[in-house]
Scaffold this active site. Structure first.
Site, PDB file in Angstrom:
ATOM      1  N   GLY A 374      32.181  43.496  40.514  1.00 53.16           N
ATOM      2  CA  GLY A 374      31.729  42.869  39.289  1.00 53.16           C
ATOM      3  C   GLY A 374      31.689  43.810  38.102  1.00 53.16           C
ATOM      4  N   SER A 375      30.736  43.564  37.216  1.00 54.99           N
ATOM      5  CA  SER A 375      30.684  44.242  35.920  1.00 54.99           C
ATOM      6  C   SER A 375      30.425  45.738  36.008  1.00 54.99           C
ATOM      7  CB  SER A 375      29.599  43.596  35.053  1.00 54.99           C
ATOM      8  OG  SER A 375      29.891  42.241  34.817  1.00 54.99           O
ATOM      9  N   ALA A 376      30.061  46.231  37.198  1.00 56.25           N
ATOM     10  CA  ALA A 376      29.791  47.667  37.329  1.00 56.25           C
ATOM     11  C   ALA A 376      31.007  48.510  36.983  1.00 56.25           C
ATOM     12  CB  ALA A 376      29.317  47.989  38.748  1.00 56.25           C
TER      13      ALA A 376
END
Length: 689
Positions: A374-376
């Site tokens: 994800g956004s990591a």
């Protein structure tokens, strides 16, 4: 003197010469006769006395220490029963196995059905012959192997039920006999008691091939803590025999079979003690043996802080169980964490916990299991955009829902974040900002719907993966463990998939890859090889003291990312705002004295056909002078999880522990090795799949 008189002297001289030669030959023949007939047996015994028998005794393996000099893997003395086969018949092996069973206890639980069938055929030959008729034997042309296979097929459970418990124990012993090699000792039982060893030694004359070996086995001082990464020691696998024989090993040797034990086998292996005996014709030892002393293997100093490791393992287990008790997981619960020095690559702690495992421990998942993150990963996306001139520090995009084909894509639900720059995009985790960068890589202009350039799909995906690879995403990190996963590469797909790739919803990565990625951002753009071993040392001769250093491993820079210092510092500021900004997605940690920075992520996945989330938090602390980088992944959570951000909770507890232990411990025994870091680079900068 006349010629006639001279001739008369020649025969006399020849006769004398012939007579002398005759005497010499007679003496030689007489001497040979004496040697062969009279003294033959004596000389034969002398020849037999020159037979040398060489015995090799294993030396203990090297010891492992943690970064503060605490012993974590040691050796303890054990006695082993061995058996050396000299092309012995099955009948003789059975006889010895039955006798040996009188003196030692064995566990028959590992016996297979095939083992039982083989034993039944050997011990009941008459009954076995009745399983195949004469006609069938003729039809099979008396082929022994074909007849044998037919016998195996016709042995029933009723036949196997005839084997008694005592026979099962004998079978377990013979099975170990059969696993060995001719003229090479095979361990039948490791760790016999002193009473068992004494009984065996007392009856060795009745146990040909059997012996007692002083052996050693690994002792794990901290129990199961970090034990998965230490690896295993066992007998050489058959497919590796040739490899080890060429390196001077014996077939019966124990070697490291996985992880650190295997990776550093050449270092940890000790030098065997060699004892050479001279035997006479009756196989009795003649004279004193010649002995060459062995030497314990070299020692390893690991990067891990075992005190910290124990606490981190406890934290992860507690939190996973708490999440599971609150029904936060759709299926079984698990979580993974890595704590690493971003400047040296030292792995300070890494742990995994999975409730589906019998013990719960799943530390190896840190390097073996891969997830959508994800956004990591958005820090890598922003930096890729900067380097390609598809964005720049301060660049503003309009965050609003966009339509790609039949799919509406946005940042938060269907809402718009409005006009935002790169820092706000990281702080508030904008998806659309990343989509704009991805569309630029695909040469797709959303405002005018021009996308002809994306007909070359390979270019868009390969360019973005090229930049991601520089951070360790999608390639091996280089950690000194075997069988490291590189994650899943989704290949080249449609434009919508490229957009998903840019927000961490396409390829998968391991927790270790995420730790390397965030360390690269923390240290200013250098991808450092993670390491578990810091030093190799001579075996210590003084208890509780380390030996002299043989080799100290320096930080290994795999590559410098193709981004400027200004660009990296801009993303570092964005990561700081994630924690310390008014709208940061990890602002719950803003009050911490160690001042962390990082990036959260929530990846949408399917678990058992249901929608679920992976929660991720990666970062480092303090944000201005990082001492530790971290990556936490909690996969498979219900979308409406009522515990907040589980990854943030685990990261917070682990960081609290790290900095509390650091304060209590005082200045580290090991100074930061990264003071002059940054100039040396690996010419092979980026690995590609």
């Amino acid at each position: 003197m006349s010629p006639k008189k001279k001739k008369t002297h020649m025969p006399v001289r020849l006769n004398i010469l012939f007579f002398v030669v005759f005497l010499l030959f007679s003496a030689l023949i007489l001497r040979l006769g004496v040697v062969q007939i009279v003294q033959g047996e004596e000389y034969q015994r002398k020849i037999e006395r020159t037979v040398n028998v060489i015995a090799k005794n294993d030396a203990p393996r090297g010891i492992m220490y943690d970064r503060y000099g605490n012993v974590v893997v040691d050796n303890e003395l054990v006695l082993s029963v061995t058996y050396t086969s000299r092309n012995t018949s099955n009948e003789e092996k059975l006889r010895v196995a039955k006798r040996l069973n009188d003196f030692i206890d064995v566990d028959p639980s590992s016996i297979t059905e095939r083992d039982k069938k083989d034993y039944w055929i050997i011990t009941r030959p008459e009954e076995a012959r009745t399983l195949v008729s004469r006609e069938e034997m003729v039809e099979l042309e008396n082929d022994i192997m074909k007849i044998y296979r037919l016998q195996l097929d016709r042995i029933t459970d009723r036949h196997l039920a005839e084997i008694t418990d005592e026979e099962m124990e004998v079978l377990a012993i013979k099975r170990e006999f059969d696993r060995g090699y001719a003229h090479s000792p095979q361990r039948v039982k490791v760790g016999v008691t002193y009473e068992e060893a004494a009984r065996v030694l007392e009856h060795l004359n009745d146990l040909p091939g059997v012996d007692i070996l002083r052996d050693s086995k690994r002792k794990y001082v901290y129990g199961s803590t970090f034990s998965d990464f230490f690896g295993s020691v066992g007998q050489i696998r058959r497919e590796q025999i040739d490899h080890y024989l060429t390196k001077g090993y014996d077939r019966s040797d124990y070697v490291g079979t996985s992880h650190i034990e295997s990776q550093y086998e050449d270092v940890l292996r000790g030098k065997k003690a060699v004892v050479e005996h001279i035997l006479d014709g009756s196989r009795k030892i003649v004279g004193a043996p010649k002995e060459k002393l062995g030497e314990r293997g070299k020692d390893l100093v690991l990067s891990v802080d075992m005190g910290l490791q124990q606490e981190v393992e406890r934290i992860v287990a507690e939190e996973v169980q708490r999440f599971k008790d609150s029904r936060s997981f759709i299926d079984h619960g698990s979580a993974y964490i890595v704590l690493m020095d971003p400047y040296t690559g030292d792995v300070l702690s890494m742990a995994g916990y999975d409730t589906s495992k019998p013990s719960g421990n799943h530390d190896l998942g840190v390097v073996h299991d891969a997830f959508v993150m994800g956004s990591a990963i958005k820090g890598a996306t922003v930096l890729a955009g900067f380097q390609s001139d598809y964005a720049h520090p301060g660049k503003v995009f309009h965050d609003r829902p966009i339509q790609i084909g039949n799919e509406t894509m946005s940042s938060i639900g269907r809402r718009s974040l409005g006009r935002i720059n790169d820092l706000t995009a990281l702080e508030r985790s904008s998806n659309v900002y990343m989509f704009e960068i991805a569309m630029a890589f695909g040469n797709y202009h959303y405002g005018t719907k021009r996308g002809g350039g994306f007909n070359d799909r390979t270019k868009g995906f390969n360019q973005m993966r090229y930049y991601f690879n520089q951070f360790g995403l999608g390639v091996r990190t280089g950690i000194d463990l075997d069988r490291e996963s590189t994650g899943f590469n989704g290949g080249v797909q449609q434009l919508g998939n490229l957009l998903h790739f840019s927000i961490g919803q396409f390829d998968t990565y391991t927790p270790m890859q995420m730790a390397q990625y965030v360390s690269t951002i923390a240290n200013g753009g250098y991808r450092i090889q993670p390491r578990l071993v810091r030093e190799i040392r001579e075996p210590s001769t003084v208890e509780n003291e380390l030996g002299n250093v043989i080799k100290q491993f320096s930080p290994n820079i795999l590559n410098r990312v193709d981004m400027t210092d200004e660009h990296i510092e801009r993303v570092q500021e964005g990561f700081r705002l994630v924690v310390h900004g008014n709208q940061g997605t990890a602002r719950g940690l803003a009050s911490k004295s160690y001042q962390p920075a990082g990036k959260t992520g929530t990846a949408q996945v399917k678990v058992n056909g249901l929608n679920a989330n992976n929660h991720i938090f990666v970062g480092y602390a303090p944000y201005d002078q990082p001492e530790v980088a971290f990556a936490v992944i909690v996969p498979g959570l219900h979308i409406r999880d009522n515990l907040g951000r589980p990854a943030n909770i685990i990261a917070e507890r682990a960081l609290d522990t790290f900095f509390n232990m650091k304060t209590n411990r005082g200045p580290s025994d090991y100074l930061n090795e990264f003071d002059e870091f940054g100039e040396e680079e690996d010419e092979n900068a980026v690995e590609t799949e």
